[in-house]
Enzyme design. Structure first.
Site, PDB file in Angstrom:
ATOM      1  N   ASN A 136       0.817  -1.219   0.000  1.00  0.00           N
ATOM      2  CA  ASN A 136       0.000   0.000   0.000  1.00  0.00           C
ATOM      3  C   ASN A 136       0.850   1.268   0.000  1.00  0.00           C
ATOM      4  O   ASN A 136       0.337   2.367   0.197  1.00  0.00           O
ATOM      5  CB  ASN A 136      -0.960   0.003   1.200  1.00  0.00           C
ATOM      6  CG  ASN A 136      -0.220   0.072   2.538  1.00  0.00           C
ATOM      7  OD1 ASN A 136       1.007   0.150   2.585  1.00  0.00           O
ATOM      8  ND2 ASN A 136      -0.968   0.040   3.635  1.00  0.00           N
ATOM      9  N   GLU A 143       1.287   4.549   7.323  1.00  0.00           N
ATOM     10  CA  GLU A 143       0.241   4.043   6.441  1.00  0.00           C
ATOM     11  C   GLU A 143      -0.326   5.170   5.581  1.00  0.00           C
ATOM     12  O   GLU A 143      -0.123   6.353   5.892  1.00  0.00           O
ATOM     13  CB  GLU A 143      -0.876   3.423   7.300  1.00  0.00           C
ATOM     14  CG  GLU A 143      -0.427   2.284   8.207  1.00  0.00           C
ATOM     15  CD  GLU A 143      -0.110   0.988   7.449  1.00  0.00           C
ATOM     16  OE1 GLU A 143       0.115   1.027   6.224  1.00  0.00           O
ATOM     17  OE2 GLU A 143      -0.082  -0.073   8.109  1.00  0.00           O
TER      18      GLU A 143
END
Ligand code: F6R
Length: 262
Positions: A136, A143
């Protein structure tokens, strides 16, 4: 960003180990290394171990700072990054344990970020930061959505990251929900950044990081703002890069002084 495309994982490891060895040769034995966990850098550590065993590299006076740590795992839990770094970096590469640092996910986590930033500063900053990348686009455990100005702090792991890392635990329920990670701005402070990526599963992230816009949606894209960032990838991880021919050409016509001692 320099992009080096290698035929296989063994070559990725040789190139990235040679880059690290060059930095140690340039800055001296007290070099400060930034180290990552996960599968991507494993072969690089093996290659560095080979250089150490051959007497071509001495890390006994070097320091190291890990990128991240799970919150709530004991220091000696086999999946804690404290223990992982000890097994894969400190011992095989002959570093001195008291000079190897990992964010304190088992102690006072509320002050751990600030303490870690202070320790990096006291060591004079990181000379070269080794990184992997999540599918990702995360680097460290920053993140998607992470602030590009972030510093070491507590984060909640993305469901995708917990799924990906469940392979190291007996079930996904055992994967911690929280982590401590160097921030994106902390990573940018390293004097060099070296990201390794292997396999098709990383191709989308590699393309977004190298050729997409700088965006919190692909946190690794922040490396486009770094003065000295290198991506070392295998062909599968490079497969979605648009300027692939150009990257090959750059390496073909590399000036002598940039050639690595492989
Ligand atoms: C590990 C870390 C992560 C990993 C990334 C890729 O310290 O910070 O960003 O580098 O999750 O993991 P692997 O290499 O296992 O695919």
């Amino acid at each position: 960003m320099e992009i080096i495309i290698c035929p296989d994982e063994a070559r990725v490891a040789r190139v990235s180990a040679a880059k690290i060895a060059r930095v140690v040769a340039e800055v001296g034995p007290r070099a400060v290394l930034g180290v990552a966990t996960g599968s991507s850098p494993v072969a690089t550590y093996r290659e560095l171990g080979r250089l150490v065993a051959a007497g071509r590299l001495d890390l006994s006076e070097a320091s190291a700072f890990a990128l991240d740590e799970y919150v709530g795992l004991a220091y000696d839990h086999p999946q804690s990054y404290h223990d992982t770094i000890r097994r894969t970096v400190t011992e095989p590469l002959g570093l001195s344990p008291h000079r190897v640092h990992v964010p304190d996910g088992a102690g006072d986590v509320q002050t751990a970020g600030e303490r870690y930033e202070a320790a990096i500063k006291a060591a004079g900053g990181v000379d070269i930061q080794l990184l992997g990348v999540g599918a990702n686009g995360h680097i460290g455990f920053n993140e998607p959505g992470s602030s590009l100005a972030s510093r070491t702090r507590i984060k909640t792991l993305a469901p995708k990251t917990r799924q990906d890392n469940a392979r190291f635990f007996s079930s996904i329920d055992e994967v911690p929900v929280h982590c401590l990670t160097q921030g994106l701005a902390t990573i940018l402070d390293a004097r060099q950044a070296l990201l390794v990526a292997l396999g098709e599963g990383k191709a989308e992230a590699v393309a977004a990081i190298a050729e997409g816009p700088v965006t919190a949606m692909w946190p690794g894209s922040v490396l486009q703002l770094h003065q000295h960032a290198t991506l070392v990838v295998d062909e599968a991880a490079a497969s979605r890069l648009k300027l692939i021919d150009y990257y090959h050409q750059v390496q073909e016509f590399l000036p002598d002084w940039q050639e690595l001692d492989l």
